[in-house]
Motif scaffolding. Structure first.
Motif, PDB file in Angstrom:
ATOM      1  N   THR A 181       5.555   9.741  -0.984  1.00  0.00           N
ATOM      2  CA  THR A 181       6.163  10.369  -2.145  1.00  0.00           C
ATOM      3  C   THR A 181       5.382  11.551  -2.684  1.00  0.00           C
ATOM      4  OG1 THR A 181       7.131   8.231  -2.647  1.00  0.00           O
ATOM      5  CG2 THR A 181       7.164   9.824  -4.397  1.00  0.00           C
ATOM      6  N   SER A 182       4.122  11.696  -2.292  1.00  0.00           N
ATOM      7  CA  SER A 182       3.380  12.867  -2.768  1.00  0.00           C
ATOM      8  C   SER A 182       4.037  14.151  -2.270  1.00  0.00           C
ATOM      9  CB  SER A 182       1.923  12.805  -2.337  1.00  0.00           C
ATOM     10  OG  SER A 182       1.805  12.721  -0.937  1.00  0.00           O
ATOM     11  N   VAL A 197      11.260   4.597  -6.750  1.00  0.00           N
ATOM     12  CA  VAL A 197      10.808   4.802  -5.375  1.00  0.00           C
ATOM     13  C   VAL A 197      10.334   3.485  -4.745  1.00  0.00           C
ATOM     14  CG1 VAL A 197       9.032   5.916  -3.951  1.00  0.00           C
ATOM     15  CG2 VAL A 197      10.141   7.192  -5.799  1.00  0.00           C
ATOM     16  N   ASN A 198       9.656   2.687  -5.549  1.00  0.00           N
ATOM     17  CA  ASN A 198       9.090   1.440  -5.058  1.00  0.00           C
ATOM     18  C   ASN A 198      10.200   0.501  -4.593  1.00  0.00           C
ATOM     19  OD1 ASN A 198       6.963  -0.447  -4.670  1.00  0.00           O
ATOM     20  ND2 ASN A 198       7.536  -1.483  -6.565  1.00  0.00           N
ATOM     21  N   GLU A 199       9.934  -0.241  -3.524  1.00  0.00           N
ATOM     22  CA  GLU A 199      10.927  -1.169  -2.980  1.00  0.00           C
ATOM     23  C   GLU A 199      12.216  -0.468  -2.619  1.00  0.00           C
ATOM     24  OE1 GLU A 199       8.892  -3.884  -2.150  1.00  0.00           O
ATOM     25  OE2 GLU A 199      10.810  -4.878  -2.412  1.00  0.00           O
ATOM     26  N   VAL A 236       9.692   7.327   1.475  1.00  0.00           N
ATOM     27  CA  VAL A 236       9.121   6.000   1.707  1.00  0.00           C
ATOM     28  C   VAL A 236       8.205   5.616   0.540  1.00  0.00           C
ATOM     29  CG1 VAL A 236       7.675   4.649   3.300  1.00  0.00           C
ATOM     30  CG2 VAL A 236       9.185   6.423   4.193  1.00  0.00           C
ATOM     31  N   PRO A 237       8.215   4.353   0.123  1.00  0.00           N
ATOM     32  CA  PRO A 237       7.375   3.937  -1.004  1.00  0.00           C
ATOM     33  C   PRO A 237       5.894   3.845  -0.638  1.00  0.00           C
ATOM     34  CG  PRO A 237       8.625   2.068  -0.181  1.00  0.00           C
ATOM     35  CD  PRO A 237       9.101   3.268   0.575  1.00  0.00           C
ATOM     36  N   MET A 238       5.287   4.970  -0.437  1.00  0.00           N
ATOM     37  CA  MET A 238       3.843   5.050  -0.217  1.00  0.00           C
ATOM     38  C   MET A 238       3.418   6.429  -0.730  1.00  0.00           C
ATOM     39  SD  MET A 238       3.746   5.377   3.962  1.00  0.00           S
ATOM     40  CE  MET A 238       4.292   6.889   4.791  1.00  0.00           C
ATOM     41  N   ASN A 239       2.146   6.586  -1.000  1.00  0.00           N
ATOM     42  CA  ASN A 239       1.682   7.856  -1.560  1.00  0.00           C
ATOM     43  C   ASN A 239       1.646   8.964  -0.523  1.00  0.00           C
ATOM     44  OD1 ASN A 239       1.348   6.675  -4.021  1.00  0.00           O
ATOM     45  ND2 ASN A 239      -0.873   6.621  -3.989  1.00  0.00           N
ATOM     46  N   ARG A 240       0.999   8.679   0.599  1.00  0.00           N
ATOM     47  CA  ARG A 240       0.732   9.704   1.594  1.00  0.00           C
ATOM     48  C   ARG A 240       1.255   9.300   2.953  1.00  0.00           C
ATOM     49  NH1 ARG A 240      -4.588  12.698   1.059  1.00  0.00           N
ATOM     50  NH2 ARG A 240      -4.977  12.752  -1.167  1.00  0.00           N
TER      51      ARG A 240
ATOM     52  N   PRO B 346      -3.544  11.617  -4.727  1.00  0.00           N
ATOM     53  CA  PRO B 346      -3.143  10.241  -5.004  1.00  0.00           C
ATOM     54  C   PRO B 346      -3.284   9.384  -3.749  1.00  0.00           C
ATOM     55  CG  PRO B 346      -1.217  11.566  -4.557  1.00  0.00           C
ATOM     56  CD  PRO B 346      -2.392  12.469  -4.373  1.00  0.00           C
TER      57      PRO B 346
ATOM     58  N   PHE C 194       5.640   7.685  -9.106  1.00  0.00           N
ATOM     59  CA  PHE C 194       5.208   6.738  -8.076  1.00  0.00           C
ATOM     60  C   PHE C 194       3.752   6.939  -7.690  1.00  0.00           C
ATOM     61  CE2 PHE C 194       4.497   5.298  -3.779  1.00  0.00           C
ATOM     62  CZ  PHE C 194       4.992   4.015  -3.835  1.00  0.00           C
ATOM     63  N   CYS C 195       3.391   8.182  -7.394  1.00  0.00           N
ATOM     64  CA  CYS C 195       2.039   8.431  -6.873  1.00  0.00           C
ATOM     65  C   CYS C 195       0.945   8.195  -7.903  1.00  0.00           C
ATOM     66  CB  CYS C 195       1.936   9.864  -6.344  1.00  0.00           C
ATOM     67  SG  CYS C 195       2.899  10.122  -4.847  1.00  0.00           S
ATOM     68  N   ASN C 198       1.212   3.842  -8.158  1.00  0.00           N
ATOM     69  CA  ASN C 198       0.973   3.112  -6.913  1.00  0.00           C
ATOM     70  C   ASN C 198      -0.509   3.122  -6.556  1.00  0.00           C
ATOM     71  OD1 ASN C 198       1.796   1.787  -4.512  1.00  0.00           O
ATOM     72  ND2 ASN C 198       1.620   3.714  -3.387  1.00  0.00           N
ATOM     73  N   ASN C 239       7.429  -3.288  -9.880  1.00  0.00           N
ATOM     74  CA  ASN C 239       8.552  -2.930 -10.742  1.00  0.00           C
ATOM     75  C   ASN C 239       8.670  -3.844 -11.949  1.00  0.00           C
ATOM     76  OD1 ASN C 239       9.217  -0.878  -9.031  1.00  0.00           O
ATOM     77  ND2 ASN C 239      11.046  -1.847  -8.181  1.00  0.00           N
TER      78      ASN C 239
ATOM     79  N   GLU D 199       1.164   1.129   2.180  1.00  0.00           N
ATOM     80  CA  GLU D 199       0.764   2.521   2.409  1.00  0.00           C
ATOM     81  C   GLU D 199       0.829   2.884   3.889  1.00  0.00           C
ATOM     82  OE1 GLU D 199       1.012   3.883  -0.816  1.00  0.00           O
ATOM     83  OE2 GLU D 199      -0.449   5.207   0.109  1.00  0.00           O
ATOM     84  N   PRO D 237       6.812  -0.386   3.866  1.00  0.00           N
ATOM     85  CA  PRO D 237       6.103  -1.190   2.880  1.00  0.00           C
ATOM     86  C   PRO D 237       6.959  -1.578   1.682  1.00  0.00           C
ATOM     87  CG  PRO D 237       5.365   1.098   2.768  1.00  0.00           C
ATOM     88  CD  PRO D 237       6.307   0.996   3.932  1.00  0.00           C
ATOM     89  N   MET D 238       7.885  -2.466   1.906  1.00  0.00           N
ATOM     90  CA  MET D 238       8.700  -3.034   0.827  1.00  0.00           C
ATOM     91  C   MET D 238       9.103  -4.434   1.292  1.00  0.00           C
ATOM     92  SD  MET D 238      12.168  -0.749   1.224  1.00  0.00           S
ATOM     93  CE  MET D 238      13.256  -0.941   2.668  1.00  0.00           C
ATOM     94  N   LYS D 285      17.482   0.016  -2.489  1.00  0.00           N
ATOM     95  CA  LYS D 285      17.290  -0.550  -3.828  1.00  0.00           C
ATOM     96  C   LYS D 285      18.608  -0.891  -4.497  1.00  0.00           C
ATOM     97  CE  LYS D 285      14.568  -1.966  -6.981  1.00  0.00           C
ATOM     98  NZ  LYS D 285      13.926  -3.247  -6.685  1.00  0.00           N
ATOM     99  N   GLU D 288      19.731  -4.433  -3.250  1.00  0.00           N
ATOM    100  CA  GLU D 288      18.730  -5.504  -3.164  1.00  0.00           C
ATOM    101  C   GLU D 288      19.184  -6.797  -3.844  1.00  0.00           C
ATOM    102  OE1 GLU D 288      14.839  -4.409  -4.543  1.00  0.00           O
ATOM    103  OE2 GLU D 288      14.065  -6.429  -4.223  1.00  0.00           O
TER     104      GLU D 288
END
Lengths: 346, 346, 346, 346
Positions: A181-182, A197-199, A236-240, B346, C194-195, C198, C239, D199, D237-238, D285, D288
């Motif tokens: 997501t960054s 974004v998460n899940e 995708v739910p991750m930072n990088r 991040p 998110f970033c 997370n 969440n 991640e 990652p979910m 999402k 879900e």
């Protein structure tokens, strides 16, 4: 010592430039540009830099910057760099633009996909597309480098050798990309909130993402013909991290060894491209925080296609790391200087 | 060049030792011990090290190791180091034990909380508790260093100055700690599966966690009296990071400035402890991947208590980073060598 | 059939009200209020409701609403409900306010902690604090219910029995709370991206969080004296879910059985409070999506303190679920109607 | 009342069956089979079910089960159901097998891709592939239902109409799939630990995943010819959710409206398939926790291809929810009974 100015130092890519350059032996950041945080301590905005960076943020005055630094990184939205630049500036300072302004050679294509007018098309021709592994010699001589987009870097490096060697039919290429997501930036938008974004995973910009023509242009050079592809990015739910999974039809039957040899030919001497061992698939976690791109492939004899994969940290090789790699080349430094970053796991 | 052997190099702390030492200018890993992966390429187990580490994993033979290296890191479960060590080995090699075997001076307390018999209690007295900021001079002369636990490092550094200066009543201390999941190790357990940890938070080891007596011992030294505390760890859905939030009753009325001065007195000369500016609370993200501990506090005049907070990367300052810091001290190197890691954000 | 209007139906709590009420056998939402999304299809804002809810968002006209519905839920920021309400409205419709406007009986305390002027203090006395398990009979008769805050619900239910029975010294209570990010709302803020959330954990509002006086007031009623506590919330990268870990000094020696009996006395007849079996600690994942609060405790004989724990879904029992539970009571329906939600795992 | 037995009730799919059936008005679980947890309280293994399910786990005795229940769900690894089943059992009880044992009509294909010998191929022909939207009438009459795989459900429903109507060339189909980690099961494996998945994103089973022939078989029926595809799953990652992004060449020029009409034709009467509005992309999402599949498409006129997308909860429509949907059909109940689950957001 290379004196560095960063325009847009408080976005995620800008922050990553600071993280990398703060430990670079031959570079010295002397200008932390940030319109949003003028006069605020940089380390209050990026608190990881507390007791490491003492400077405050400054405005984006390119003229003044040009008189004080040797190189300017513009880590800003599309359209900004091209509106600030001029011959006077370029004659005094080297510029590495992390935006898309000078990546696409055909100004019409740029304006069509980005929906903005290009403010200084006269410099497009001169600008060098800074994908170091492919344009190394040109970068060394450049005044103005267009730092490649994150998706195009990972996509091109994963696919390029097979197009160049004529193994695959370039017009059958489909790139399914996944990004942390960054990549969406640090702007305050509901869509990028943690809970949204998460899940969750979704495609976006389907058939219309602006990195499409950039990838097509690079692959067209390799194919020596116009190439049209489908490019679909996902959040995708991750930072990088960026993972690309690319598909293409094989022009003829090939063996694993034959294809491996091609990748090795292109990348064995490259520090930052790692061709994985057989049957290992690239994972973003194994390159996180580093300038590596991990690539591999799998032949599908049933469908006569090949799957090409690449993983990369979108903020490093996909932005700030590659920008520093370009800076190193432009200033005659060791290409990997400051980029000896080992991926962090877990 | 310090020759290094790592026993337990494929756990998360072991992996982090490799990540750090691979870029350490005065250290050279020559033994990657791992019972589980003997003869396998290290870079197949930790694929971030591909094309960086070429060695294969070896067994845990301490005798042989002692003849080949200058220092051994034992990043193994409780009880292993103390069962392998002997005077012969200690006379030839320095040992930095990342397990709890030599952290607690009273062997009965160790055996009570860890539920195992100590195999070499004769070395407990000699062992130096490797919290560099507090025991720096002793570490320099040590043959055997007990590398502190992750929670005790973050807790002690956050609380120690106020106990030492008699500002708080040490027996009222309550430590509520939160840790990323790498602290639980790389063992295959249902409880640590992604789906069990993600989107979840829980306390564990309530009133019984084995880091309790370790923290109590350190705070007792500072208080010059026996100290009993409550320590409650929680598992947080993130990879890295420890945050501690500690509470204690103030012995007398104090001002912000007074307390700030105390923290500054203890930490102004410390490279790896950062006392944050007023009203900023430590966050694990701002120290991730680095050897920093960020601390701060907040006085609650309503209840005559103080809240002390600390954030740290559990695998760096809480394990591998601190171990390297200890190594540097033991070998007369610059204390921060190899630890110039900037937090990744991040 | 109870006709329902929701003011603020597009925040996270509002969205959860819609999710629950859409399957409630005796309720019918006829007004989806949302200033931000007027005239847009509700199912375009909350796409989970596609083909379930066909209505469009409407403005927040309380007067008009009052003439069309039997009950209004106000899921809006502090200060809005109290500025819209009047006797005329209250005489025609029941109101369940999910904001803090009527939770605190002392208007000065409210204004001090919330930093806003209360616009209709004349209704504070009448308002019933809608913690069903404690104020059930009053809720049944109420016109105006102040739906409790998320942290206060979980904290009070976890601690209340031991204060009421005089087992603990209420002024020693320390509440360390952890919340998922939906508690921060759906506003577009950099801090909630998110970033930023997370891979991070931090405390916020240390000693100043506005739920403090709300919890204190409820515990004061139980203790029959003024109670001051420390309350420290933390933001967790998930969440949903709130976990509270509370500490207090025991007034006298107590056994596990004795304390268990007290919890059972208060909660054995409660559908939505589950007292866990010995040594099990509450986890947010086990209650996610449901109206349950899981509670348990651990006695620490070493320090003569007790640890009280509670886990809950902040959007259900901490907001929308409890609001519906209140509605059921106010309209003579079965208290659990529409709340037969089983926690979703994983 | 349908009496239900579950073999494998403590895996993630089994747990989801319990969550759904516990609120099903016409079903009653009377057998919680679980080899790993025999005689343990079910609610100790799945603590969300505390005070909801009181039963203990039992062994997997199919013979005994057949005499006590009306339907058996087998939520077990490949090979188990087919090794336990016989005519005697099938004559007394209906079976819904969530494993792959009866999904593929050609036993050789099954044995080739699954690398195990099929123990009861004599029942393959009789078994009905339980993709309700396509085989509804056959399911109603079935004794033995092969509940479809998660990826095949989402893939087939997203692609089927366009193959059936001859709009796309089925042999050009490429399916790039992304799944939450619950799809990997509850087994204790290092690869599925939180720190390994979080991640991170990776492809797995590239060109060899066992759901490939299952999807090919279903698409072959639609195409009336043998179809070969590429199917590439990715681990995201979910916890929950599958997203598929599928690509195919258009056989002829088509308009948005034409394609939309086709999807509507197939799904307008379906409760659980939602064809999204133009330009909206499916997101996991938004479905879900529910039995919905959200589908949509985008035509790429530049490359004469179409992108088909689908999102679904892998544990509901991809496993337990679809199994209950099949049960409802087999017992003459309303198809959606017990499946009125609204997606949970956020």
């Amino acid at each position: 010592m290379v004196k560095v100015g960063i325009v847009g130092s408080t976005g995620y890519a800008g922050g990553e430039l600071v993280r990398i350059l703060a430990r670079h032996k031959e570079a010295d950041i002397i200008w932390y540009g940030s319109r949003s945080y003028i006069d605020q301590k940089y380390a209050r905005v990026y608190r990881n830099m507390f007791q490491i960076v003492d400077a405050s943020c400054m405005d984006d005055n390119m003229e003044e910057l040009a008189s004080q630094v040797d190189v300017i990184f513009t880590a800003t939205p599309q359209g900004l760099c091209s509106s600030l630049i001029n011959e006077e500036i370029l004659s005094r300072v080297k510029i590495i633009d992390l935006s898309a302004d000078y990546r696409i050679k055909d100004v019409k294509t740029y304006e069509e996909w980005y929906k903005i007018e290009h403010k200084s098309p006269e410099f497009i021709k001169e600008a060098v597309y800074g994908l170091c592994e492919i344009n190394r010699e040109d970068v060394k001589k450049a005044r103005l480098v267009a730092n490649p987009g994150c998706y195009p870097t990972c996509s091109t490096l994963s696919i390029y050798p097979l197009v160049k060697e004529g193994i695959i039919d370039a017009n059958t290429i489909i790139i399914d990309a996944k990004s942390g997501t960054s990549g969406a930036g640090r702007g305050a938008k509901v869509d990028n909130l943690f809970c949204e974004v998460n899940e969750n995973i979704k495609a976006y910009g389907v058939t219309t993402h602006r990195h499409t023509p950039e990838i097509e242009e690079q692959l067209s050079y390799a194919a020596c013909e116009d190439v049209n592809i489908i490019f679909t990015p996902h959040l995708v739910p991750m930072n990088r991290g960026i993972l690309i999974t690319a598909y293409a039809s094989l022009k003829r039957e090939v063996s694993y060894e034959e294809v491996k040899e091609i990748y090795d030919k292109y990348y064995n001497d490259e520090v930052f491209v790692r061709v994985l061992e057989k049957d290992l698939t690239p994972e973003t976690k194994w390159v996180e925080g580093s300038n590596y791109v991990d690539v591999n492939f799998k032949i599908d004899t049933r469908t006569k296609r090949i799957v090409m994969m690449g993983a990369m940290d979108n903020l490093v090789k996909g932005a700030a790391g590659q920008a520093v790699q370009n800076m190193n080349l432009m200033f005659g430094l060791d290409e990997g200087m400051g980029l000896e970053l080992i991926p962090m796991f877990p």
